[in-house]
Every structure is written in C-alpha cells, then in structure tokens.
Design an enzyme around this catalytic site. Sequence first.
Site, PDB file in Angstrom:
ATOM      1  CE1 TYR A  24     -54.804 -35.298  45.035  1.00 50.31           C
ATOM      2  CE2 TYR A  24     -55.798 -34.796  47.141  1.00 50.31           C
ATOM      3  CZ  TYR A  24     -55.759 -35.549  45.992  1.00 50.31           C
ATOM      4  OH  TYR A  24     -56.677 -36.551  45.799  1.00 50.31           O
ATOM      5  CE  LYS A  69     -49.044 -49.603  44.493  1.00 47.49           C
ATOM      6  NZ  LYS A  69     -49.971 -50.727  44.597  1.00 47.49           N
ATOM      7  CG  ASP A  89     -52.531 -51.781  46.461  1.00 43.02           C
ATOM      8  OD1 ASP A  89     -51.795 -51.483  47.422  1.00 43.02           O
ATOM      9  OD2 ASP A  89     -52.110 -52.350  45.446  1.00 43.02           O
ATOM     10  CG  ASP A 124     -59.017 -36.340  48.654  1.00 42.20           C
ATOM     11  OD1 ASP A 124     -60.005 -36.067  49.350  1.00 42.20           O
ATOM     12  OD2 ASP A 124     -58.928 -36.075  47.439  1.00 42.20           O
TER      13      ASP A 124
END
Length: 358
Positions: A124, A190, A223, A247
């Site tokens: 972002y 991740k 995840d 977010d």
Amino acid sequence: MAHEVTLIPGDGTGPELIEATRRVLEATGVELQWDRQEAGEDVYEAEGNPFPDRTLESLRRTKVGIKGPTTTPVGSGFRSVNVLLRKELDLYACIRPCKAYEGVRTRFPETDIVIVRENTEDLYAGIEYEEGTEDNARLRAFLAELGANVREDSGISIKPISIFGSERIVEHAFQYAKANDRRKVTAVHKANIMKFSDGLFLRTAREVAERHPDVEFEDRIVDNLCNQLVSRPGEYDVIVLPNPYGDIVSDLGAGMIGGLGLAPGGNIGTQAAVFEATHGSAPKYKGLNKVNPTALMLSGALMLRHLDEREAGDRVEAAIAEVIRKGERVTYDLKESRDDPSAVGTSEFADAVIEELS
Ligand code: NAD
C-alpha cells in the site's frame, strides 16, 4: 487543564456520529476543548479541497483529533483524506480493538483482540507501475537484467518493508500490550514465501520481542491466522501485521464482533494521533439519524486513554457495553431483525449511553 482536540465531523453520516460522540465524551466530565475543522466531500464542494490546510495545522497543533468518516470518490474526484492524513502526520500505527460485547449476535463471542496494523509501507506504499507505460517497461528491463522475467502485459506494485518500519510497529504493539494489560503479541506474515520482505518483518519482530520478555510472543502465517481466528478466537490477543494483512484482518475482526458499526480505531503517529471508526461514511443513511455511533464512541474511548484519561475511557466503554447488553435502546443493526420498530436512532443511542454514565 482542558485537552484541546481537533474535531472533524467528515461527511455522509459523519456529522451525526461525531455529534453523538461529542456529547458522550463531554458527559464523562473530562474537560475537552474542541477545535472544529472540516474535511471530506462537503468542504471539497465548497472550496475545491477535501483537506484544507487549516485542518492539518489544527492537528499539528493539538496533536490529537477525532474524525467522522469521509467519502472517497471511486475513480475520479479527490484523493482519500485518510491517505493524506496518514502521510502528512506519519500516522504509522493503526490500532483496531475488536471485542465481542454481550448482547451482540456473533458466532465468535470470545473475541477480544487488538489489531495493530502498519500503516505506511508494503504493497500500500503506492509505488506502482501501470501496464503499458514507459516506466513499467524500464523496470521490467532492469528486472530482466537481474534474471527476473515479468510478463510484458503486467501491472507492477512494489512491496517495500523496512527494518525501521517493522521495528517501530512491533515496538508499538508491545507498548500497547503493556499499557493495556494484554498478555501476548502475535506477529503475522507470509515469510515462507516472501523471504526478504515479510521475512525481514518476522526477523525484526523476533528481535523486538527479545526486549520484552514479560509479554508472550508468537508468530503466525497470515492464512493460518485467519483459519485459527475463526476457530479459536480466544487464543489471540494483540496481533501485529504489515499493512495489507492488517487491512484485511481488521475487517475480519469487525465481522467477528458483529459488524462495522462496532469497530473502533486509532491512527497513531510521531506527530499526532487521529481516532476514527473503521467504517466509512455510509452515505445512503446521511441525515437519517439511523446508524450506530458505537464505533466512533469507542474510538473516543481510545482517545481518552491516549490523553491519559484512562478511567474516563473505561467508563465510556462500560456504558456502551451496558446499553448493548440491555439491547433495548440500540440502533437497527443491533436488533434481531433489521426492521425492528423498537430500534432507536443515533442520537437516542447517545442519550442511553449518557444515562449509563451518570
Ligand atoms: P461504509 O462503511 O460507509 O458502509 C457500508 C455499509 O456498512 C453501510 O451501507 C451500512 O449498511 C453499514 N454500516 C457502516 N457504518 C455503519 C454504522 N455506523 N452503523 C450501522 N451500519 C453501518 O462503506 P462503503 O459504502 O464502502 O464506503 C462509503 C464511503 O466511505 C466511501 O467513499 C469510502 O471510500 C469511505 N470510507 C471512509 C473511511 C474513513 O473515512 N475512515 C473508511 C472506509 C470507507
């Protein structure tokens, strides 16, 4: 001494939500001196600028603000006021507590988590190269020199994560945990796939955690975190994440506690702190005295704690929780059926909270 606070009503349902919140915050007895300033669609229509300099100057001076939502037109029009605010004031930490209050319909009643989202970096950051442009072609040629072939018809977004940015957000999460009697911090990433960006975030988080042996620390792959949050929400406490994961998981958290009308937020930076609900301006309800002011009121409670008025902040939260628990004088979104005629309006919900406070 009175605390001076910049009060930004915003647009859409913002002004009615801010008015309800202002009344509740004043009912705590804490002396608050408001500097009312404009931002959003209405001031854009009047002056051609959605974020006038005077609003920014006020925030720089008071160092604390409470803001109603502001509309961001899709595709054309003006840039997001929230993005401008974040950039101008370096609001690097977004704090979003998600607590399921008794009386709210949710399948996750034990949820009581605090999401700490990095606000300035990662995908972002706004470093993007449009497909078909010269800059995109130059970047792809450079990447090809490094042995990375990117398809010609690709759009490209860059994912920068720095040690500086990671260190300060994880440190913030630990400081928040300590100040609010929280027991654990979970860093989310991740890193198994993105070794040099998320991997750096994880490595830095582990280093920061070593400075805080009194708070438990763990990490989760994003995840897996989503899966575990909805199966065992009670196991999570403070969760610190890079920008995009923060977010997405924030909205997951808002859903788990019963909806957007209940999810507060605070954007904290080096120069100022601005408190606002997670939800947007809900323009279709503008002027109807209908939407739920809980999220903004709870943002106000966060603001009081930030101003070292912890006891008043706790009282506001307890009063809101009690009104919700009783379930009588609540807005439509908290009723069993959305067209329940006993639902009250934004302003009457504030009256009920003020009665609980006194
Ligand atoms: P939204 O959050 O405004 O509304 C989506 C739906 O959620 C509403 O129609 C309503 O059903 C429900 N809802 C939202 N707030 C509620 C409340 N307080 N009580 C009860 N129900 C509530 O999202 P949107 O429609 O996607 O966005 C509208 C505008 O707000 C857009 O221009 C968007 O860019 C902007 N926005 C601003 C902020 C901000 O200022 N911080 C944040 C998000 C979106």
